[in-house]
Design a protein around this motif. Structure first.
Motif, PDB file in Angstrom:
ATOM      1  N   GLY A 150      41.488  42.594   9.995  1.00 44.71           N
ATOM      2  CA  GLY A 150      42.539  42.172   9.388  1.00 44.71           C
ATOM      3  C   GLY A 150      42.705  40.984   8.458  1.00 44.71           C
ATOM      4  O   GLY A 150      43.055  40.834   7.460  1.00 44.71           O
ATOM      5  N   PHE A 151      41.690  40.082   8.894  1.00 52.63           N
ATOM      6  CA  PHE A 151      41.252  38.687   7.930  1.00 52.63           C
ATOM      7  C   PHE A 151      40.682  39.260   6.707  1.00 52.63           C
ATOM      8  O   PHE A 151      40.851  38.688   5.637  1.00 52.63           O
ATOM      9  CB  PHE A 151      40.378  37.700   8.597  1.00 52.63           C
ATOM     10  N   SER A 152      39.792  40.170   6.755  1.00 54.55           N
ATOM     11  CA  SER A 152      39.212  40.437   5.557  1.00 54.55           C
ATOM     12  C   SER A 152      40.038  41.160   4.429  1.00 54.55           C
ATOM     13  O   SER A 152      39.722  41.122   3.236  1.00 54.55           O
ATOM     14  CB  SER A 152      37.875  41.524   6.067  1.00 54.55           C
ATOM     15  N   LYS A 153      40.949  41.531   5.024  1.00 53.01           N
ATOM     16  CA  LYS A 153      42.017  42.207   4.002  1.00 53.01           C
ATOM     17  C   LYS A 153      43.038  41.156   3.354  1.00 53.01           C
ATOM     18  O   LYS A 153      43.483  41.295   2.192  1.00 53.01           O
ATOM     19  CB  LYS A 153      43.171  43.036   4.587  1.00 53.01           C
ATOM     20  N   LEU A 154      42.943  39.951   3.800  1.00 51.12           N
ATOM     21  CA  LEU A 154      43.503  38.850   3.296  1.00 51.12           C
ATOM     22  C   LEU A 154      42.706  38.068   2.433  1.00 51.12           C
ATOM     23  O   LEU A 154      41.515  37.993   2.455  1.00 51.12           O
ATOM     24  CB  LEU A 154      44.157  37.737   4.462  1.00 51.12           C
ATOM     25  N   ASP A 155      43.445  37.428   1.415  1.00 53.61           N
ATOM     26  CA  ASP A 155      42.683  36.751   0.386  1.00 53.61           C
ATOM     27  C   ASP A 155      42.522  35.363   0.799  1.00 53.61           C
ATOM     28  O   ASP A 155      43.168  34.334   0.374  1.00 53.61           O
ATOM     29  CB  ASP A 155      43.196  36.618  -0.975  1.00 53.61           C
ATOM     30  N   LEU A 156      41.537  35.200   1.758  1.00 53.65           N
ATOM     31  CA  LEU A 156      41.184  33.823   2.259  1.00 53.65           C
ATOM     32  C   LEU A 156      39.963  33.282   1.978  1.00 53.65           C
ATOM     33  O   LEU A 156      38.865  33.974   1.321  1.00 53.65           O
ATOM     34  CB  LEU A 156      41.051  34.146   3.934  1.00 53.65           C
ATOM     35  N   VAL A 157      39.785  31.823   1.850  1.00 55.17           N
ATOM     36  CA  VAL A 157      38.516  31.342   1.559  1.00 55.17           C
ATOM     37  C   VAL A 157      38.177  30.523   2.536  1.00 55.17           C
ATOM     38  O   VAL A 157      38.943  30.044   3.679  1.00 55.17           O
ATOM     39  CB  VAL A 157      38.751  30.055   0.381  1.00 55.17           C
ATOM     40  N   THR A 158      36.804  30.091   2.668  1.00 49.09           N
ATOM     41  CA  THR A 158      36.389  29.333   3.711  1.00 49.09           C
ATOM     42  C   THR A 158      36.624  27.800   3.501  1.00 49.09           C
ATOM     43  O   THR A 158      37.128  27.360   2.585  1.00 49.09           O
ATOM     44  CB  THR A 158      34.665  29.250   3.609  1.00 49.09           C
ATOM     45  N   ARG A 159      36.603  27.033   4.737  1.00 51.90           N
ATOM     46  CA  ARG A 159      36.761  25.659   4.441  1.00 51.90           C
ATOM     47  C   ARG A 159      36.117  25.011   3.450  1.00 51.90           C
ATOM     48  O   ARG A 159      36.388  24.024   2.544  1.00 51.90           O
ATOM     49  CB  ARG A 159      36.706  24.937   5.700  1.00 51.90           C
ATOM     50  N   GLU A 160      34.753  25.126   3.292  1.00 55.68           N
ATOM     51  CA  GLU A 160      33.789  24.675   2.389  1.00 55.68           C
ATOM     52  C   GLU A 160      34.201  24.868   0.992  1.00 55.68           C
ATOM     53  O   GLU A 160      34.461  24.052   0.190  1.00 55.68           O
ATOM     54  CB  GLU A 160      32.302  25.386   2.577  1.00 55.68           C
ATOM     55  N   GLU A 161      34.770  26.303   0.649  1.00 59.02           N
ATOM     56  CA  GLU A 161      35.234  26.650  -0.661  1.00 59.02           C
ATOM     57  C   GLU A 161      36.133  25.679  -0.759  1.00 59.02           C
ATOM     58  O   GLU A 161      36.419  25.351  -2.090  1.00 59.02           O
ATOM     59  CB  GLU A 161      35.494  28.017  -0.901  1.00 59.02           C
ATOM     60  N   PHE A 162      37.288  25.721  -0.028  1.00 59.00           N
ATOM     61  CA  PHE A 162      38.503  25.098  -0.484  1.00 59.00           C
ATOM     62  C   PHE A 162      38.263  23.387  -0.396  1.00 59.00           C
ATOM     63  O   PHE A 162      39.004  22.892  -1.420  1.00 59.00           O
ATOM     64  CB  PHE A 162      39.505  24.956   1.070  1.00 59.00           C
ATOM     65  N   ASP A 163      37.458  22.744   0.276  1.00 59.11           N
ATOM     66  CA  ASP A 163      37.171  21.307  -0.098  1.00 59.11           C
ATOM     67  C   ASP A 163      36.460  20.989  -1.381  1.00 59.11           C
ATOM     68  O   ASP A 163      36.522  20.276  -2.097  1.00 59.11           O
ATOM     69  CB  ASP A 163      36.174  20.924   1.065  1.00 59.11           C
TER      70      ASP A 163
END
Length: 76
Positions: free
Chosen positions: A37-50
């Motif tokens: 389910g998470f892989s289908k969402l457009d999520l980024v890692t915390r490192e990428e966000f920072d």
């Protein structure tokens, strides 16, 4: 039997029972479903966000400096 051996024995029996129980399979299935389910969402890692937050902060600072410079040039 001393207390330490008793608790170690009980702990090992509980761990063995959990490893052989359907709960372990359920846990694996739930983790797999959540990962899918998470892989289908457009999520980024915390490192990428920072990293992107740092880039944005630098860009804002440069923009503010440029706006100030333009205002000074316009005032002349």
């Amino acid at each position: 039997m001393n207390k330490q051996n008793f608790f170690s024995d009980v702990q090992s029996k509980i761990n063995h029972a959990l490893e052989n129980s359907p709960a372990k399979d359920i846990e694996k299935n739930v983790k797999a479903m959540m990962s899918q389910g998470f892989s289908k969402l457009d999520l980024v890692t915390r490192e990428e966000f920072d990293i992107q937050a740092q880039v944005l902060a630098k860009t804002r600072a440069k923009l503010e400096a440029l706006e100030e410079r333009v205002a000074q040039l316009e005032a002349k």
